[in-house]
Design an enzyme around this catalytic site. Structure first.
Site, PDB file in Angstrom:
ATOM      1  N   TYR A  31      37.860  40.763  49.983  1.00  0.00           N
ATOM      2  CA  TYR A  31      38.981  40.786  48.247  1.00  0.00           C
ATOM      3  C   TYR A  31      38.759  39.889  47.406  1.00  0.00           C
ATOM      4  CZ  TYR A  31      44.157  40.425  46.569  1.00  0.00           C
ATOM      5  OH  TYR A  31      44.718  39.869  46.171  1.00  0.00           O
ATOM      6  N   SER A 113      51.416  35.049  38.875  1.00  0.00           N
ATOM      7  CA  SER A 113      50.994  35.889  39.817  1.00  0.00           C
ATOM      8  C   SER A 113      52.403  36.245  40.255  1.00  0.00           C
ATOM      9  CB  SER A 113      50.485  36.538  40.810  1.00  0.00           C
ATOM     10  OG  SER A 113      50.555  37.676  41.644  1.00  0.00           O
ATOM     11  N   TYR A 136      55.388  42.344  38.609  1.00  0.00           N
ATOM     12  CA  TYR A 136      55.201  43.135  38.227  1.00  0.00           C
ATOM     13  C   TYR A 136      56.141  43.419  39.264  1.00  0.00           C
ATOM     14  CZ  TYR A 136      49.792  43.194  39.740  1.00  0.00           C
ATOM     15  OH  TYR A 136      48.809  43.542  40.060  1.00  0.00           O
ATOM     16  N   THR A 162      52.294  43.640  34.154  1.00  0.00           N
ATOM     17  CA  THR A 162      50.940  44.438  33.927  1.00  0.00           C
ATOM     18  C   THR A 162      51.010  45.712  34.488  1.00  0.00           C
ATOM     19  OG1 THR A 162      49.917  42.405  35.112  1.00  0.00           O
ATOM     20  CG2 THR A 162      49.070  44.267  35.667  1.00  0.00           C
ATOM     21  N   ARG A 171      40.333  50.210  47.156  1.00  0.00           N
ATOM     22  CA  ARG A 171      39.227  48.816  47.314  1.00  0.00           C
ATOM     23  C   ARG A 171      38.796  49.348  48.814  1.00  0.00           C
ATOM     24  NH1 ARG A 171      43.212  44.521  44.898  1.00  0.00           N
ATOM     25  NH2 ARG A 171      43.483  45.944  42.953  1.00  0.00           N
ATOM     26  N   LYS A 259      49.346  43.732  29.574  1.00  0.00           N
ATOM     27  CA  LYS A 259      48.395  43.189  30.473  1.00  0.00           C
ATOM     28  C   LYS A 259      47.854  44.292  31.116  1.00  0.00           C
ATOM     29  CE  LYS A 259      45.803  40.880  33.955  1.00  0.00           C
ATOM     30  NZ  LYS A 259      45.612  41.509  35.067  1.00  0.00           N
ATOM     31  N   HIS A 283      41.831  44.942  35.280  1.00  0.00           N
ATOM     32  CA  HIS A 283      41.562  44.479  36.634  1.00  0.00           C
ATOM     33  C   HIS A 283      40.749  44.306  36.949  1.00  0.00           C
ATOM     34  CE1 HIS A 283      45.769  44.418  38.722  1.00  0.00           C
ATOM     35  NE2 HIS A 283      44.894  43.740  39.476  1.00  0.00           N
ATOM     36  N   ARG A 286      39.116  46.591  39.766  1.00  0.00           N
ATOM     37  CA  ARG A 286      40.029  46.920  41.232  1.00  0.00           C
ATOM     38  C   ARG A 286      41.141  47.827  40.979  1.00  0.00           C
ATOM     39  NH1 ARG A 286      39.173  42.139  43.699  1.00  0.00           N
ATOM     40  NH2 ARG A 286      42.005  41.471  44.308  1.00  0.00           N
ATOM     41  N   ASP A 314      40.130  40.051  29.337  1.00  0.00           N
ATOM     42  CA  ASP A 314      39.464  40.029  30.766  1.00  0.00           C
ATOM     43  C   ASP A 314      38.376  41.175  31.295  1.00  0.00           C
ATOM     44  OD1 ASP A 314      40.933  42.005  32.236  1.00  0.00           O
ATOM     45  OD2 ASP A 314      42.442  40.074  33.065  1.00  0.00           O
ATOM     46  N   ARG A 338      37.691  35.719  38.676  1.00  0.00           N
ATOM     47  CA  ARG A 338      37.505  35.917  39.460  1.00  0.00           C
ATOM     48  C   ARG A 338      36.689  34.652  39.455  1.00  0.00           C
ATOM     49  NH1 ARG A 338      36.281  41.128  39.223  1.00  0.00           N
ATOM     50  NH2 ARG A 338      37.148  42.976  41.147  1.00  0.00           N
TER      51      ARG A 338
HETATM   52  C1  LIG Z   1      41.877  38.425  43.898  1.00  0.00           C
HETATM   53  C2  LIG Z   1      42.306  38.702  42.561  1.00  0.00           C
HETATM   54  C3  LIG Z   1      43.600  39.077  42.367  1.00  0.00           C
HETATM   55  C4  LIG Z   1      44.720  39.464  40.886  1.00  0.00           C
HETATM   56  N1  LIG Z   1      45.664  39.278  41.873  1.00  0.00           N
HETATM   57  C5  LIG Z   1      46.450  39.450  40.482  1.00  0.00           C
HETATM   58  C6  LIG Z   1      47.656  39.651  40.719  1.00  0.00           C
HETATM   59  O1  LIG Z   1      48.277  40.009  41.647  1.00  0.00           O
HETATM   60  N2  LIG Z   1      48.025  40.675  39.407  1.00  0.00           N
HETATM   61  C7  LIG Z   1      47.406  40.150  37.966  1.00  0.00           C
HETATM   62  O2  LIG Z   1      48.414  40.799  36.739  1.00  0.00           O
HETATM   63  N3  LIG Z   1      46.381  40.837  38.164  1.00  0.00           N
HETATM   64  C8  LIG Z   1      45.477  40.427  39.007  1.00  0.00           C
HETATM   65  N4  LIG Z   1      44.260  40.232  39.534  1.00  0.00           N
HETATM   66  C9  LIG Z   1      43.357  40.763  37.942  1.00  0.00           C
HETATM   67  C10 LIG Z   1      43.441  39.475  37.491  1.00  0.00           C
HETATM   68  O3  LIG Z   1      44.614  39.258  36.815  1.00  0.00           O
HETATM   69  C11 LIG Z   1      42.092  39.874  36.391  1.00  0.00           C
HETATM   70  O4  LIG Z   1      42.862  41.164  35.015  1.00  0.00           O
HETATM   71  C12 LIG Z   1      40.743  40.460  36.519  1.00  0.00           C
HETATM   72  O5  LIG Z   1      40.550  38.960  37.368  1.00  0.00           O
HETATM   73  C13 LIG Z   1      40.260  40.314  35.272  1.00  0.00           C
HETATM   74  O6  LIG Z   1      38.607  40.701  35.448  1.00  0.00           O
HETATM   75  P1  LIG Z   1      37.376  39.086  36.374  1.00  0.00           P
HETATM   76  O7  LIG Z   1      37.946  38.922  37.574  1.00  0.00           O
HETATM   77  O8  LIG Z   1      36.048  39.845  35.872  1.00  0.00           O
HETATM   78  O9  LIG Z   1      37.429  38.076  35.461  1.00  0.00           O
HETATM   79  C14 LIG Z   1      43.552  40.046  40.220  1.00  0.00           C
HETATM   80  C15 LIG Z   1      42.272  39.816  40.880  1.00  0.00           C
HETATM   81  C16 LIG Z   1      41.862  39.287  41.590  1.00  0.00           C
HETATM   82  C17 LIG Z   1      40.189  38.965  41.440  1.00  0.00           C
HETATM   83  C1  LIG Z   2      49.219  43.821  44.538  1.00  0.00           C
HETATM   84  C2  LIG Z   2      47.884  43.710  44.865  1.00  0.00           C
HETATM   85  C3  LIG Z   2      47.700  42.401  44.577  1.00  0.00           C
HETATM   86  C4  LIG Z   2      47.303  41.608  43.473  1.00  0.00           C
HETATM   87  C5  LIG Z   2      46.607  41.963  42.146  1.00  0.00           C
HETATM   88  O1  LIG Z   2      46.815  42.616  42.021  1.00  0.00           O
HETATM   89  C6  LIG Z   2      44.620  41.894  43.008  1.00  0.00           C
HETATM   90  O2  LIG Z   2      44.569  42.108  44.395  1.00  0.00           O
HETATM   91  O3  LIG Z   2      44.265  42.758  42.442  1.00  0.00           O
END
Ligand SMILES: Cc1cc2nc3c(=O)[nH]c(=O)nc-3n(C[C@H](O)[C@H](O)[C@H](O)COP(=O)(O)O)c2cc1C
Ligand SMILES: CCCCC(=O)C(=O)O
Length: 388
Positions: A31, A113, A136, A162, A171, A259, A283, A286, A314, A338
């Site tokens: 995840y 978050s 969100y 976001t 995913r 974002k 993101h 993702r 990012d 990450r």
């Molecule tokens: C496990 C995970 C959960 C995330 N959850 C959120 C979230 O809840 N809200 C959000 O805006 N971005 C979320 N993101 C995206 C991050 O804020 C960020 O944009 C992203 O991790 C940047 O890429 P990087 O992981 O390569 O640094 C999540 C990313 C990961 C890896």
């Molecule tokens: C609804 C998605 C959960 C958090 C998130 O933004 C992520 O996993 O990338």
């Protein structure tokens, strides 16, 4: 003890990633680590940095290096913020608290978050450091209004909307492992979890892990959660548009961040609504697979709106050199997701500290090697572009 020793043997973010992979059940590691579809964008985010080289300037006094800058009205000690990430307590029982504490210690922003496993109020109490709340938008608009109010009352400095999740990305790693909250019990997942007894011990002996900010709705039965994908499609509002972003901004008095911006046109709209900053983000690969790497879009966006709005980048940052390349191309700061999550999963708060220390030390050393004493010295002249 053993954890500290193992962390001290991690010399870069990828080493922390490998340790995280050992510590976590496969579904949780997948995840964090995974992206959408073929994970093209996930890979491109990091590999696109290789198209730029850094130039070195000789014979500069680099005995003192200053990494500080000002973002969203706050002076921060180094140009990297912690991005919002959902469900951190699934990766280590201290979750969001551990990351918020280390972000504050290192003198930078923590972002919480909407889908966190620690509440807005608990994080507010935990740290006096700069912090931002990420929204969100739920179909239940009262809930969104409530989030903003709670973030205000809990001393958050900035609000971040976001905008790149109108639907949940595809995913496939999560579909294969059945990654859910709480974890789905299948023979494979039970075996996987049993192979990680330390994780199981903490999972079973700490408070229930739930989506803390929406837990009251879930308990009332109006927020039903079986898995994240279903939660998003039932609860998130796919009609959200720029007018809603303006509405969200009007609820908040302080710095407002959008974002998930990947184009000049959207960056201009963020300027038009009076946002303080945008996060150039896909993101972390993702969401839309085949989206360009963020570093590829940065020069165009910086040309169009640099100086009118703060630019935070990012997605894909794993090295100090990545941060410096982004700054040289016009970003005001970067965010990591990450990189600190691998640290969290590898070793809780000390693991986050290690991730931050590694990146920060790399940035400082690279600046010395480049002959840059302060961030304002990191300009386009520091770059050499290789068109491969
Ligand atoms: C496990 C995970 C959960 C995330 N959850 C959120 C979230 O809840 N809200 C959000 O805006 N971005 C979320 N993101 C995206 C991050 O804020 C960020 O944009 C992203 O991790 C940047 O890429 P990087 O992981 O390569 O640094 C999540 C990313 C990961 C890896
Ligand atoms: C609804 C998605 C959960 C958090 C998130 O933004 C992520 O996993 O990338």
């Amino acid at each position: 003890m053993i954890h500290q020793w193992q962390l001290s043997r991690c010399f870069n973010i990828d080493d922390l990633r490998k340790l995280a992979k050992k510590r976590l059940p496969a579904s949780l590691f997948g995840y964090i680590d995974g992206g959408s579809d073929d994970e093209y964008t996930l890979r491109a985010n990091t590999s696109a940095f290789d198209r730029y080289s850094l130039m070195q300037k000789a014979l500069v006094d680099v005995s003192e290096i200053d990494l500080s800058t000002t973002v969203l009205g706050k002076k921060i000690d180094w140009p990297v913020l912690c991005a919002p990430t959902g469900m951190s307590r699934m990766f280590h029982h201290e979750g969001e608290r551990a990351v918020a504490r280390e972000a504050a210690k290192s003198g930078t922003f923590y972002s919480l978050s909407t889908l966190s496993t620690t509440s807005i109020e608990d994080v507010g109490r935990e740290t006096d450091g700069p912090k931002m709340f990420q929204v969100y938008v739920h179909k239940d608009r009262e809930l969104s209004r409530e989030f903003v109010q709670r973030a205000k009352s809990s001393g958050f400095d900035a609000l971040c909307l976001t905008v790149d999740l109108p639907a949940h990305g595809n995913r496939e790693r999560d579909l294969r492992t059945g990654m859910t909250l709480p974890p789905k019990l299948t023979a494979k997942s039970v075996l996987d979890v049993l192979l990680h007894p330390a994780w199981v011990y903490h999972y079973l002996t700490t408070d229930a892990i739930e989506l803390a900010n929406v837990a009251h709705k879930i308990r009332e039965g109006s927020g039903e959660v079986s898995n994240l994908l279903q939660y998003v499609s039932k609860q998130f509002d796919p009609t959200v548009c720029w007018e809603d972003a303006e509405w969200m901004k009007s609820l908040w008095d302080g710095p407002f961040v959008v974002k998930g911006i990947m184009s000049v046109e959207d960056a201009r709209r963020a300027v038009d609504i009076g946002a303080s900053a945008i996060v150039i983000s896909n993101h972390g690969g993702r969401q839309l697979d085949s989206s360009p790497a963020t570093i590829e879009m940065l020069p165009k966006i910086a040309d169009a709106v640099g100086g009118q709005i703060e630019l935070i980048l990012d997605s894909g940052i794993r090295r100090g050199t990545h941060v410096l390349k982004a700054l040289a191309l016009g970003a005001d700061a970067c965010m990591i997701g990450r990189s600190y999550l691998y640290g969290l999963a590898a070793g809780g708060q000390p693991g986050v500290a290690r991730a931050i220390q590694l990146l920060r030390t790399e940035i400082e050393l690279d600046m010395k090697l480049m002959g840059c004493r302060q961030l304002s010295d990191v300009t386009a002249d520091c770059l050499y572009f290789r068109d491969q």
